[in-house]
Motif scaffolding. Structure first.
Motif, PDB file in Angstrom:
ATOM      1  N   THR A 114      -2.326  -7.660  12.044  1.00  0.00           N
ATOM      2  CA  THR A 114      -2.686  -7.029  10.135  1.00  0.00           C
ATOM      3  C   THR A 114      -2.897  -5.782  10.053  1.00  0.00           C
ATOM      4  O   THR A 114      -2.626  -5.489  11.048  1.00  0.00           O
ATOM      5  CB  THR A 114      -4.320  -7.562   9.815  1.00  0.00           C
ATOM      6  OG1 THR A 114      -5.753  -7.069  10.454  1.00  0.00           O
ATOM      7  CG2 THR A 114      -4.719  -8.926   9.858  1.00  0.00           C
ATOM      8  N   LEU A 155       1.158 -13.008   6.938  1.00  0.00           N
ATOM      9  CA  LEU A 155      -1.166 -12.821   6.275  1.00  0.00           C
ATOM     10  C   LEU A 155      -0.119 -12.771   4.770  1.00  0.00           C
ATOM     11  O   LEU A 155       0.597 -11.700   4.784  1.00  0.00           O
ATOM     12  CB  LEU A 155      -0.753 -11.274   7.027  1.00  0.00           C
ATOM     13  CG  LEU A 155      -2.096 -10.606   6.180  1.00  0.00           C
ATOM     14  CD1 LEU A 155      -3.018 -11.532   6.985  1.00  0.00           C
ATOM     15  CD2 LEU A 155      -2.201  -9.102   6.591  1.00  0.00           C
ATOM     16  N   LEU A 159      -4.778 -11.368   1.243  1.00  0.00           N
ATOM     17  CA  LEU A 159      -4.823 -10.460   2.534  1.00  0.00           C
ATOM     18  C   LEU A 159      -4.695  -9.324   3.081  1.00  0.00           C
ATOM     19  O   LEU A 159      -4.510  -8.635   3.904  1.00  0.00           O
ATOM     20  CB  LEU A 159      -5.556 -11.419   3.601  1.00  0.00           C
ATOM     21  CG  LEU A 159      -6.487 -12.906   3.364  1.00  0.00           C
ATOM     22  CD1 LEU A 159      -6.068 -14.074   4.559  1.00  0.00           C
ATOM     23  CD2 LEU A 159      -7.844 -12.470   3.290  1.00  0.00           C
ATOM     24  N   SER A 160      -2.615  -9.330   2.817  1.00  0.00           N
ATOM     25  CA  SER A 160      -2.175  -8.307   3.032  1.00  0.00           C
ATOM     26  C   SER A 160      -2.797  -6.767   1.988  1.00  0.00           C
ATOM     27  O   SER A 160      -2.960  -6.226   2.197  1.00  0.00           O
ATOM     28  CB  SER A 160      -0.521  -8.045   2.640  1.00  0.00           C
ATOM     29  OG  SER A 160       0.166  -8.753   3.682  1.00  0.00           O
ATOM     30  N   SER A 163      -6.383  -5.686   3.500  1.00  0.00           N
ATOM     31  CA  SER A 163      -6.012  -4.837   4.720  1.00  0.00           C
ATOM     32  C   SER A 163      -5.860  -3.943   4.466  1.00  0.00           C
ATOM     33  O   SER A 163      -6.003  -3.429   4.615  1.00  0.00           O
ATOM     34  CB  SER A 163      -5.378  -6.590   5.334  1.00  0.00           C
ATOM     35  OG  SER A 163      -5.751  -5.572   6.774  1.00  0.00           O
ATOM     36  N   GLN A 251     -12.368  -7.423   2.154  1.00  0.00           N
ATOM     37  CA  GLN A 251     -12.152  -7.272   1.157  1.00  0.00           C
ATOM     38  C   GLN A 251     -13.692  -6.171   0.596  1.00  0.00           C
ATOM     39  O   GLN A 251     -13.701  -5.755  -0.858  1.00  0.00           O
ATOM     40  CB  GLN A 251     -12.725  -9.031   0.766  1.00  0.00           C
ATOM     41  CG  GLN A 251     -11.636 -10.198   0.455  1.00  0.00           C
ATOM     42  CD  GLN A 251     -11.249 -10.411   2.185  1.00  0.00           C
ATOM     43  OE1 GLN A 251     -11.722  -9.653   3.295  1.00  0.00           O
ATOM     44  NE2 GLN A 251     -10.376 -11.396   2.022  1.00  0.00           N
TER      45      GLN A 251
END
Length: 356
Positions: A114, A155, A159-160, A163, A251
């Motif tokens: 990540t 990913l 979420l990318s 992150s 987040q």
């Protein structure tokens, strides 16, 4: 110009598609013959450690690194007589490896999947009860980092985005953090530029490597700056929210960032101008908000588990953690307005006016 800057001793290998060979070389360089691999079940499936002399796989990875989880990992490393730790995963995985290194002194080789950036810092964090404790210790800094953009292809886009905005928060905080210096600021500005280019590219083409390479490059710059500059107001707020209310790490950072930027910007005009220039925007907040709209960023803390009734408790805890030298005085009223706006997903401009 007068400042002191310490560069952390760390080896970085950046090679898309070559993680297994690069990891094997780094373990050999450290003389590792009994490796404990720390990775969640999903990350373990990447098999980047297939050619490494592994004596133990440890899969218990928990967000915010609870003390009990860290103790179990420390016991596992001792029982296996491990001489090198390999972490494969995001910030929670790297954080668990750091927790083991903190008490054992074992060297860590980090393989990030990540854009968390924990791999490039000497900062550790542990959660016990409702409180997250952090510190800095040279023992936890990974001796080597293997960056392979191909490992981030699994990913998900959402979420990318979260992150990547977490990495962006490292950059922004580094421009006014307690120990910031011109080198930190230069790294942070370049990190913002690369993230502003890479993140929309990942959203537009999730299976493309160029955008993800820019993201990894930027996350390293961001974390390097952050490790030197220290934790600013944004990270103090997010550590309180994560530790006390078990909110998701990336987040939470993605949501809170525009509100802290709006809160501090007018009191830090030089930093604000550098951020704006890195975005190529008229103002720092304009640039950030344009990027957030383009990538459909997380919008409100209430969407990620914070109850409205928790806001006052969060304000009290954040007040105790406000870093010295924040550009703008942070009072209970000001922080309450900031957190309520972030909870609602309101226009960040509401925190730029009125009392602190």
């Amino acid at each position: 110009m007068r400042f002191e800057h310490e560069t952390l001793a760390q080896r970085v290998r950046f090679a898309t598609g070559e993680a297994p060979a690069a990891l094997c070389a780094e373990v050999q360089r450290l003389g590792g013959s009994r490796v404990m691999v720390i990775a969640s079940d999903s990350e373990a499936a990447l098999e980047v450690a297939a050619d490494v002399p592994v004596v133990r796989h440890h899969h218990e990875v928990v967000m915010h690194v609870p003390v009990a989880s860290a103790e179990r990992a420390r016991t596992a490393a001792a029982e296996a007589k491990a001489d090198v730790l390999v972490s494969v995963g995001g910030g929670s995985t790297t954080g668990l490896a750091k927790a083991v290194a903190l008490t054992s002194g074992l060297p860590v080789v980090a393989v990030p999947t990540t854009y968390a950036g924990s791999e490039a810092t000497s900062v550790w964090g542990l959660t016990e009860g409702a409180r997250k404790s952090t510190g800095a210790d040279a023992r936890v800094l990974p001796r080597a980092v293997v960056y392979d953009a191909a490992l981030t292809l699994t990913l998900p886009v959402a979420l990318s985005v979260a992150s990547g905005l977490n990495a962006l928060a490292h950059c922004v905080d580094s421009l006014w953090a307690p120990r910031t210096d011109p080198i930190d600021q230069a790294l942070a500005a370049e990190g913002i530029r690369a993230l502003a280019a890479g993140l929309p590219a990942v959203v537009a083409d999730p299976n493309g490597l160029p955008g993800r390479e820019q993201m990894l490059y930027a996350s390293y710059l961001a974390a390097t700056a952050f490790s030197s500059a220290g934790s600013g107001l944004h990270h103090r707020i997010c550590h309180v929210l994560g530790g006390a209310f078990d909110l998701p790490h990336a987040q939470t950072h993605a949501v809170v960032l525009p509100y802290v930027l709006a809160f501090n910007a007018a009191a830090a005009p030089e930093a604000e101008r550098r951020i704006a220039d890195a975005f190529g925007a008229a103002t720092a907040l304009d640039g950030l908000q344009e990027l957030r709209r383009a990538v459909d960023a997380p919008r409100a803390l209430r969407d990620h588990g914070l109850d409205e009734a928790d806001i006052d408790d969060a304000v009290t805890a954040v007040l105790e953690a406000v870093p010295a030298g924040n550009p703008r005085e942070a009072t209970a009223d000001g922080l309450r307005r900031l957190l309520r706006a972030a909870w609602e997903g309101a226009d960040p401009a509401v925190v730029t006016v009125g009392k602190n």
